[in-house]
Scaffold this active site. Structure first.
Site, PDB file in Angstrom:
ATOM      1  N   ASN A   7       0.853  -1.187   0.000  1.00 20.22           N
ATOM      2  CA  ASN A   7       0.000   0.000   0.000  1.00 20.22           C
ATOM      3  C   ASN A   7       0.898   1.250   0.000  1.00 20.22           C
ATOM      4  OD1 ASN A   7      -1.471   2.245   1.046  1.00 20.22           O
ATOM      5  ND2 ASN A   7      -3.067   0.845   1.711  1.00 20.22           N
ATOM      6  N   HIS A  10       0.941   6.047   1.997  1.00 19.59           N
ATOM      7  CA  HIS A  10       1.745   6.921   2.863  1.00 19.59           C
ATOM      8  C   HIS A  10       2.771   7.742   2.100  1.00 19.59           C
ATOM      9  CE1 HIS A  10      -0.123   5.884   6.569  1.00 19.59           C
ATOM     10  NE2 HIS A  10      -0.054   4.606   6.256  1.00 19.59           N
ATOM     11  N   ARG A  18       2.888  18.744   2.329  1.00 20.11           N
ATOM     12  CA  ARG A  18       3.356  20.026   1.806  1.00 20.11           C
ATOM     13  C   ARG A  18       2.543  20.472   0.586  1.00 20.11           C
ATOM     14  NH1 ARG A  18       8.493  22.283   2.919  1.00 20.11           N
ATOM     15  NH2 ARG A  18       8.647  22.110   5.160  1.00 20.11           N
ATOM     16  N   HIS A  43      -5.777   3.521  -1.535  1.00 24.77           N
ATOM     17  CA  HIS A  43      -7.122   3.825  -1.026  1.00 24.77           C
ATOM     18  C   HIS A  43      -7.496   5.213  -1.526  1.00 24.77           C
ATOM     19  CE1 HIS A  43      -9.861   4.063   2.827  1.00 24.77           C
ATOM     20  NE2 HIS A  43     -10.513   4.382   1.730  1.00 24.77           N
ATOM     21  N   ARG A  45      -9.741   7.933  -1.011  1.00 19.29           N
ATOM     22  CA  ARG A  45     -10.723   8.372  -0.005  1.00 19.29           C
ATOM     23  C   ARG A  45     -11.608   9.465  -0.576  1.00 19.29           C
ATOM     24  NH1 ARG A  45     -10.537   7.738   5.468  1.00 19.29           N
ATOM     25  NH2 ARG A  45      -9.142   6.103   6.150  1.00 19.29           N
ATOM     26  N   ARG A  49      -7.437  12.656   0.808  1.00 20.12           N
ATOM     27  CA  ARG A  49      -6.402  13.192   1.711  1.00 20.12           C
ATOM     28  C   ARG A  49      -5.001  12.709   1.350  1.00 20.12           C
ATOM     29  NH1 ARG A  49      -7.484   9.867   7.273  1.00 20.12           N
ATOM     30  NH2 ARG A  49      -9.557  10.735   7.041  1.00 20.12           N
ATOM     31  N   HIS A  50      -4.894  11.588   0.637  1.00 13.00           N
ATOM     32  CA  HIS A  50      -3.552  11.191   0.172  1.00 13.00           C
ATOM     33  C   HIS A  50      -3.582  10.856  -1.323  1.00 13.00           C
ATOM     34  CE1 HIS A  50      -5.344   7.401   1.443  1.00 13.00           C
ATOM     35  NE2 HIS A  50      -5.042   7.558   2.716  1.00 13.00           N
ATOM     36  N   GLU A  70      -8.703   0.279  -2.800  1.00 12.31           N
ATOM     37  CA  GLU A  70      -9.576   0.304  -1.613  1.00 12.31           C
ATOM     38  C   GLU A  70     -10.498   1.500  -1.729  1.00 12.31           C
ATOM     39  OE1 GLU A  70      -7.262   0.563   1.913  1.00 12.31           O
ATOM     40  OE2 GLU A  70      -6.229  -1.304   1.543  1.00 12.31           O
ATOM     41  N   THR A 101      -8.211   3.285   8.350  1.00  9.09           N
ATOM     42  CA  THR A 101      -9.410   2.462   8.436  1.00  9.09           C
ATOM     43  C   THR A 101      -9.436   1.789   9.800  1.00  9.09           C
ATOM     44  OG1 THR A 101      -8.999   2.006   6.110  1.00  9.09           O
ATOM     45  CG2 THR A 101     -10.755   0.745   7.156  1.00  9.09           C
ATOM     46  N   GLU A 151     -10.896  -9.684   3.011  1.00  9.75           N
ATOM     47  CA  GLU A 151      -9.597  -9.342   3.599  1.00  9.75           C
ATOM     48  C   GLU A 151      -9.824  -9.304   5.097  1.00  9.75           C
ATOM     49  OE1 GLU A 151      -7.450  -5.860   2.134  1.00  9.75           O
ATOM     50  OE2 GLU A 151      -6.442  -5.687   4.084  1.00  9.75           O
ATOM     51  N   HIS A 191      -3.619  -4.974   7.672  1.00  9.13           N
ATOM     52  CA  HIS A 191      -3.751  -3.871   8.617  1.00  9.13           C
ATOM     53  C   HIS A 191      -2.858  -4.105   9.828  1.00  9.13           C
ATOM     54  CE1 HIS A 191      -5.285  -0.252  10.392  1.00  9.13           C
ATOM     55  NE2 HIS A 191      -5.926  -0.021   9.265  1.00  9.13           N
ATOM     56  N   GLY A 213       1.190  -1.533   4.333  1.00  9.03           N
ATOM     57  CA  GLY A 213       1.556  -0.180   3.947  1.00  9.03           C
ATOM     58  C   GLY A 213       2.527   0.478   4.905  1.00  9.03           C
ATOM     59  N   HIS A 214       2.028   0.875   6.065  1.00  2.85           N
ATOM     60  CA  HIS A 214       2.770   1.757   6.956  1.00  2.85           C
ATOM     61  C   HIS A 214       4.153   1.233   7.315  1.00  2.85           C
ATOM     62  CE1 HIS A 214       3.840   3.755  10.766  1.00  2.85           C
ATOM     63  NE2 HIS A 214       3.346   4.805  10.148  1.00  2.85           N
TER      64      HIS A 214
HETATM   65  N1  PXP Z   1      -5.853  -3.246   4.377  1.00  2.00           N
HETATM   66  C1  PXP Z   1      -6.771  -2.265   4.472  1.00  2.00           C
HETATM   67  C2  PXP Z   1      -8.184  -2.581   4.111  1.00  2.00           C
HETATM   68  C3  PXP Z   1      -6.421  -0.973   4.886  1.00  2.00           C
HETATM   69  O1  PXP Z   1      -7.363  -0.011   4.978  1.00  2.00           O
HETATM   70  C4  PXP Z   1      -5.070  -0.703   5.187  1.00  2.00           C
HETATM   71  C5  PXP Z   1      -4.674   0.682   5.618  1.00  2.00           C
HETATM   72  O2  PXP Z   1      -4.733   1.559   4.549  1.00  2.00           O
HETATM   73  C6  PXP Z   1      -4.136  -1.741   5.054  1.00  2.00           C
HETATM   74  C7  PXP Z   1      -4.555  -3.010   4.676  1.00  2.00           C
HETATM   75  C8  PXP Z   1      -2.685  -1.530   5.338  1.00  2.00           C
HETATM   76  O3  PXP Z   1      -2.524  -1.254   6.686  1.00  2.00           O
HETATM   77  P1  PXP Z   1      -1.097  -0.800   7.238  1.00  2.00           P
HETATM   78  O4  PXP Z   1      -0.806   0.536   6.638  1.00  2.00           O
HETATM   79  O5  PXP Z   1      -1.293  -0.753   8.700  1.00  2.00           O
HETATM   80  O6  PXP Z   1      -0.113  -1.844   6.784  1.00  2.00           O
END
Ligand code: PXP
Length: 238
Positions: A7, A10, A18, A43, A45, A49-50, A70, A101, A151, A191, A213-214
């Site tokens: 993902n 970020h 910025r 995602h 949104r 926002r991103h 997403e 989320t 998921e 997640h 992602g994060h």
């Molecule tokens: N799966 C879903 C449905 C999500 O909303 C997210 C967060 O955007 C992720 C996976 C990835 O989560 P993380 O950024 O915590 O890895």
């Protein structure tokens, strides 16, 4: 072998901090694919926002592996998905005030709107996954209303503060992965997954793909994106 979808939201979050032009999530997705990942997740949104519409359009042209979009199950998003034609849509709950989320979809509460979104997306031959908590009622209802995939939300597992709690949450995900498979659903999970906690999740053999992602983007800031992705791939494919 389980797959890894990265993902890149970020990367866009940093750009938007910025309101600048860089870093570009499209460039990040190229590097993620070159490092060997199996797919890209973004995602879109409602408040953009991103990730924004331009990112999604370019990603559709540049992603060569698998593009997972997403989104909330709204008419606006369903129309965008039908134009963009991602390989898969993952329907998620969305609240403006949340940082990320928060929970899974309440498929039992939102049956009608989810069913409508699924059938419209299916009419464009887009696969649909539902992001749900590891809960039997949600998994059963997801199958009943025609989802292709679920998921399983791994947030509670990731947030566990001791090993007993982690095992309890892991067992829920394992049991719901088995239930999903029995009901004919494909099963993914995501997640809160990190380099420290992903190994247990991929022991669940029903899980086809993890979406992360994060943790990967956070590591990439320090060690570079290609290294961060290949270190995660080494854990996922072990
Ligand atoms: N799966 C879903 C449905 C999500 O909303 C997210 C967060 O955007 C992720 C996976 C990835 O989560 P993380 O950024 O915590 O890895």
């Amino acid at each position: 072998m389980p797959k890894l979808s990265v993902n890149v939201d970020h990367v866009a979050t940093l750009r938007q901090a910025r309101k600048a032009r860089e870093p570009d999530p499209v460039a990040a997705a190229v590097l993620v694919e070159l490092a060997g990942a199996d797919g890209i997740t973004v995602h879109l949104r409602e408040d953009r926002r991103h990730i924004n519409d331009r990112d999604l359009q370019l990603l559709r042209h540049t992603v060569k592996t698998h593009l997972n979009m997403e989104m909330a199950a709204t008419d606006e998003m369903v129309n965008i998905a039908r134009e963009i034609m991602p390989d898969m849509v993952t329907l998620v709950p969305e609240k403006r005030e949340e940082l990320t989320t928060e929970g899974g979809l309440d498929v039992l509460q939102k049956t009608k709107e989810l069913q409508m979104a699924i059938s419209t997306l299916h009419s464009s031959e887009i696969l649909v996954s539902l992001f749900v908590d590891p809960d039997l009622k949600q998994v059963r209802e997801s199958a009943r209303i025609g989802a292709d995939y679920i998921e399983l939300h791994s947030g509670e597992y990731a947030n566990a503060t001791d090993i007993a709690q982690e095992t309890e949450q892991w067992e829920k995900i394992r049991d719901m992965a088995m239930a999903g498979e029995k009901l004919g659903l494909g099963v993914n999970s995501g997640h809160g997954l990190t380099y420290q906690n992903v190994s247990r999740i991929i022991q669940i053999k029903q899980i086809e793909e993890v979406s992360i992602g994060h943790s990967i983007i956070a590591r990439a800031v320090l060690v570079g994106l290609e290294r961060a992705v290949s270190e995660m791939l080494a854990l996922v494919r072990r």
